[in-house]
Every structure is written in C-alpha cells, then in structure tokens.
Write an enzyme that holds these catalytic residues in place. Structure first.
Site, mmCIF file in Angstrom:
data_model
loop_
_atom_site.group_PDB
_atom_site.id
_atom_site.type_symbol
_atom_site.label_atom_id
_atom_site.label_comp_id
_atom_site.label_asym_id
_atom_site.label_seq_id
_atom_site.Cartn_x
_atom_site.Cartn_y
_atom_site.Cartn_z
ATOM 1 N N ARG A 59 -15.659 5.160 -3.116
ATOM 2 C CA ARG A 59 -16.814 4.967 -3.949
ATOM 3 C C ARG A 59 -17.463 3.858 -2.668
ATOM 4 O O ARG A 59 -18.472 4.395 -2.053
ATOM 5 C CB ARG A 59 -16.654 4.329 -4.892
ATOM 6 C CG ARG A 59 -18.304 4.532 -5.767
ATOM 7 C CD ARG A 59 -18.365 3.923 -7.355
ATOM 8 N NE ARG A 59 -17.237 5.229 -8.684
ATOM 9 C CZ ARG A 59 -17.762 5.259 -8.971
ATOM 10 N NH1 ARG A 59 -19.238 5.281 -9.284
ATOM 11 N NH2 ARG A 59 -17.315 6.732 -9.702
ATOM 12 N N THR A 60 -17.207 2.505 -3.441
ATOM 13 C CA THR A 60 -18.199 1.524 -2.089
ATOM 14 C C THR A 60 -17.356 2.302 -0.390
ATOM 15 O O THR A 60 -18.751 1.915 0.195
ATOM 16 C CB THR A 60 -17.442 -0.207 -2.380
ATOM 17 O OG1 THR A 60 -17.211 0.167 -3.875
ATOM 18 C CG2 THR A 60 -17.961 -0.792 -1.665
ATOM 19 N N LYS A 87 2.455 -3.351 9.642
ATOM 20 C CA LYS A 87 3.291 -4.315 10.174
ATOM 21 C C LYS A 87 3.517 -5.135 10.616
ATOM 22 O O LYS A 87 4.152 -6.306 11.354
ATOM 23 C CB LYS A 87 3.132 -3.946 12.197
ATOM 24 C CG LYS A 87 2.917 -1.985 12.071
ATOM 25 C CD LYS A 87 3.092 -1.652 13.211
ATOM 26 C CE LYS A 87 2.891 0.017 13.131
ATOM 27 N NZ LYS A 87 1.745 0.643 14.431
ATOM 28 N N ARG A 109 -13.823 -5.425 3.083
ATOM 29 C CA ARG A 109 -13.031 -5.324 1.541
ATOM 30 C C ARG A 109 -11.064 -5.386 1.544
ATOM 31 O O ARG A 109 -10.563 -5.551 1.683
ATOM 32 C CB ARG A 109 -13.176 -4.141 0.713
ATOM 33 C CG ARG A 109 -12.835 -4.025 -0.841
ATOM 34 C CD ARG A 109 -13.132 -2.396 -1.873
ATOM 35 N NE ARG A 109 -12.565 -2.949 -2.723
ATOM 36 C CZ ARG A 109 -13.792 -2.416 -3.690
ATOM 37 N NH1 ARG A 109 -14.511 -2.540 -3.084
ATOM 38 N NH2 ARG A 109 -13.407 -2.547 -4.891
ATOM 39 N N HIS A 137 -18.548 -9.365 -5.511
ATOM 40 C CA HIS A 137 -19.228 -8.105 -5.001
ATOM 41 C C HIS A 137 -20.251 -7.753 -5.317
ATOM 42 O O HIS A 137 -20.864 -7.659 -6.090
ATOM 43 C CB HIS A 137 -18.054 -6.875 -6.205
ATOM 44 C CG HIS A 137 -18.319 -5.612 -5.378
ATOM 45 N ND1 HIS A 137 -18.697 -5.489 -4.493
ATOM 46 C CD2 HIS A 137 -17.656 -4.863 -5.734
ATOM 47 C CE1 HIS A 137 -18.483 -4.049 -4.458
ATOM 48 N NE2 HIS A 137 -18.348 -3.693 -5.076
#
Length: 319
Positions: A59-60, A87, A109, A137
C-alpha cells in the site's frame, strides 16, 4: 505553498502548524490532479526518486510510486529482499551506493527506529520516512489529517479517539503529535498491555473502555493488531479482543452520529473492526487511500522544490 524550510521529512516532530497546513493545502491541489483524466504533471521532471523498502508494504510503496510518477519523476523501486543487504551489506553501505547514483529523493521504510534519520546524515538528497520501527510514519498522519480536514472542515477542537494496538503503532505516535500540534483533543483507547509507558505525557487522554473513550468522539481511528511484533501474550485471544476493543455498531453508538471511522490498513476484519463498519456510511477508509497519494505528492513537491531554491534548514527533523 510558501517556501518549505525542511530538507527531509523524518517525522511529524519538528513540523509546526504552518508547515503542516502548507502540506495539507498543497495536497488538496494534488487531489484535483489525481481526479483529472490527465494525471501527469512536469513538476519533478528530470528528478529521480528511489523507494527503499526494507519492510514490505504494498500500500505505502505503491502510493509513493504513483505519487512520484504523477509528478513526472523517474521512480525506482529497490527490492531489498533480493539485494546485497541480505548478504550482509549494512544500511550505511546501501546509503553510500545509492548516493553515488545521485537520486533526488529517497523514500525509506525500515523496521528499526531511526533508520531514516541515519540515512539522511549519509546522503546528499532528501529523505522521506515511510515508517521506521515503532517510531514514526509521518505521511500516514498527514493523509489522516487531510481526510479529517476535508470531511470536518477543521482539525482544531475536535475529539479523535485512537483505538487498539497503540504500543506497536508508529501511526498512533505520528497522529498524536500532529493532532496535538493542530489543536485537536486526542484520546487513546486500549488495554493496558497495548499502551506504551508515558503515553499521557505525549498529550493523549488514556481510556481502557471503548464506551468511555468513544463518547462524543468526532473521529474513531482503529489500529491494526500487530501480532507479528508481539513476542508475548498481549491479549488473551483475538475473539476476546474483538469483544472488548473491536469496533462494531454497538460501540460506535457512543461516538457522535456523524463520527468518521478510519483505519490505516491493512485491516483485520473481525479483529479490530467489524466488516459492516469498515464498509459502512461512516467509514472514510477508501478516502484515506486516495489522500495518501495526494499527500505524498505534496511532500515530494514541497521538499524538492525547496531543495532547488536553496536556503534549507539542516537541523533536526527538518534536517
């Protein structure tokens, strides 16, 4: 909007009422663009946006991607799950690699609080925090504010009840900061196990009963029960949780008749919210999704236009 004095958007903390109002006004203009047949503008033509998501969020990420493309930017989504980060490459290594590609804005994010702020110190472009751990957020709080303002005509002197898993919610934290800054009255409603210590000092009234917490509320904001972040038994059972804290028609009666029902998504139907309420006439959940694209367009335009005008604030959250 007038000149936006920040280079990054790392949180609501650090923004004043004028900053927030300016972003919301700009987002109102972006809504008009998104509703036109011709949705693409040239505002950010020639500029590069990289979406760097260490945590999955369809969604974001799709909202930021669409926002960038509607502004005419070149958008790259970096699939961290398949990258060298897996890695053993560090966050700083990733930042330095991306910085060498000369992006204009980095949307980040990450599951760790402070990750976006750390990246902002290492790159020469603007950084937007798309959610960092349980910290903040900011664009979610801005889109929630835009949704409320368009429906109620104001943000000051309204009662907003934020209900559910406040403990694990960066959305709740950013909303409390923004709503307090804009003059709203904020309540949090949750069992004691799902409330962070010191929540009252943040400027929220604390309730443990939905009936009391929702009384005369103008807005009821439900939060997702974040079971993936729970290492212990925070609630007896999902069924028990819904009985006491899930939003159904009976509990909603305590709020004002025209109260808005909100949810940042994704929803757990039958856990924090009943389907008939999520899909009911008071729900503005779909509008929140639409406002998300508009707010992200506004944030990127404000940051990047300001960046190219010079004279930026290089301190703190405005960095």
């Amino acid at each position: 909007m007038d000149f936006f004095p920040h280079r990054h958007l790392l949180g609501i903390k650090g923004l004043n009422e004028r900053d927030i109002t300016g972003l919301l006004d700009l987002a109102d203009e972006a809504v008009k663009i998104s509703r036109q047949r011709e949705k693409k503008t040239s505002t950010l033509r020639g500029l590069t946006q990289i979406n760097l998501f260490f945590e999955a969020s369809t969604r974001t990420q799709s909202s930021f991607e669409l926002a960038g493309k509607r502004l005419g930017a070149d958008v790259m989504n970096m699939s961290v799950g398949n990258s060298s980060v897996k890695k053993g490459e560090t966050l700083i290594d990733t930042a330095m690699t991306l910085n060498a590609m000369h992006p204009d804005v980095l949307v980040v994010r990450h599951s760790s609080a402070g990750a976006a702020a750390l990246l902002a110190q290492k790159v020469s472009c603007s950084v937007i925090n798309a959610g960092d751990g349980q910290h903040e957020h900011p664009t979610q709080a801005l889109l929630d504010a835009l949704t409320i303002r368009r429906a109620k005509g104001k943000l000051s002197r309204i009662i907003v009840a934020i209900c559910g898993d406040v403990l694990h919610s960066r959305v709740a934290r950013s909303n409390i900061l923004l709503l307090n800054q804009m003059g709203a009255r904020v309540r949090v409603v949750a069992p004691a196990t799902l409330l962070p210590s010191g929540i009252a000092e943040m400027g929220a009234e604390v309730y443990h009963s939905m009936e009391e917490g929702l009384k005369d509320a103008d807005v009821v904001m439900m939060l997702r029960l974040q079971r993936e972040r729970m290492a212990g038994a925070f609630v007896p059972s999902v069924r028990e949780y819904f009985r006491y804290y899930g939003l159904d028609a009976e509990k909603l009666k305590a709020a004002k008749e025209d109260a808005l029902v909100m949810h940042p998504g994704p929803m757990n139907r039958g856990v924090e919210i009943a389907s008939e309420i999520a899909d009911g006439p008071q729900s503005v959940i779909e509008q929140q999704v639409e406002m998300g694209v508009a707010v992200r367009m506004a944030v990127m335009e404000a940051l990047l236009v300001s960046q190219h005008q010079g004279g930026l604030n290089n301190q703190g959250y405005g960095a």
